[in-house]
Design a protein around this motif. Structure first.
Motif, short mmCIF file in Angstrom:
data_model
loop_
_atom_site.label_atom_id
_atom_site.label_comp_id
_atom_site.label_asym_id
_atom_site.label_seq_id
_atom_site.Cartn_x
_atom_site.Cartn_y
_atom_site.Cartn_z
N CYS A 118 -0.44 -6.36 -1.75
CA CYS A 118 -0.99 -5.10 -1.24
C CYS A 118 0.06 -4.27 -0.52
N LEU A 119 0.99 -4.93 0.15
CA LEU A 119 1.97 -4.22 0.97
C LEU A 119 3.30 -3.98 0.26
N THR A 149 -2.43 -6.21 8.49
CA THR A 149 -3.56 -5.58 7.80
C THR A 149 -3.31 -4.09 7.54
N ARG A 200 -0.35 -0.84 6.60
CA ARG A 200 0.97 -0.42 6.15
C ARG A 200 1.73 0.16 7.34
N ARG A 237 -3.87 3.79 7.64
CA ARG A 237 -2.85 2.80 7.28
C ARG A 237 -3.43 1.45 6.87
N THR A 295 -5.13 -1.40 4.88
CA THR A 295 -5.26 -1.63 3.44
C THR A 295 -6.66 -2.16 3.12
N ARG A 296 -7.04 -2.13 1.84
CA ARG A 296 -8.34 -2.70 1.45
C ARG A 296 -8.39 -4.18 1.78
#
Length: 170
Positions: free
Chosen positions: A27-28, A55, A57, A66, A68-69
């Motif tokens: 994700c990152l 959790t 960005r 910022r 994320t899902r």
């Protein structure tokens, strides 16, 4: 809490660690690291570095933009807290105790409120099972002080059970 229980929890949660690390890394990408570290006050107000799964960005936008899902899901399930088991194994935290607040609040505490640092901070606590982020900081401190006055192994197990039942309900 017995050290054997702490080690067992780390061992039992290793598959969750692996899954969370993989999801966060994907994700990152390309940013790193997958862990979030922040200095918090521990026993006696002594600073230690709290470790959580990242959790959000990196950036200067508001937190809501910022996150994320995967980060939202990790927070909802409290899986972002798993790395704090490392803090427990290091002796910086306990499974149950007052959640460590920010260092900047230390100067604001009354002498009575400073008592929350008479015990190791916990991954979960009395305030967490009575509202977590839905209650004000002053109310959290009241719950923390109540926990310290009533502290026992039986209360710790009750808080752990309440935490698990709450997480199951999410």
């Amino acid at each position: 809490m017995p050290r054997a229980l702490e080690l067992l929890l780390v061992w039992l949660t290793l598959p969750l660690w692996g899954a969370a690390l993989l999801l966060i890394a994907l994700c990152l990408l390309p940013s790193r690291p997958v862990f979030f570290r922040q200095v918090r006050p521990g026993l006696g107000g002594k600073p230690f570095t709290l470790i959580k799964f990242r959790t959000m960005r990196p950036g200067s936008e508001p937190d809501a933009e910022r996150i994320t899902r995967v980060g939202k899901w990790l927070r909802l399930t409290s899986l972002d807290e798993l790395p704090e088991l490392v803090n427990v194994l290091r002796g910086e935290m306990a499974l149950v105790g007052p959640r460590p607040l920010l260092m900047e609040y230390l100067d604001e505490y009354t002498p009575e409120e400073r008592r929350r640092h008479d015990v190791r901070p916990g991954i979960t606590g009395w305030a967490q099972v009575h509202g977590r982020n839905a209650i004000l900081r002053a109310e959290k401190i009241r719950y923390d002080l109540d926990y310290i006055r009533r502290r026992s192994t039986a209360l710790d197990f009750k808080i752990l059970l309440m935490t698990l039942l709450h997480l199951k309900g999410n």
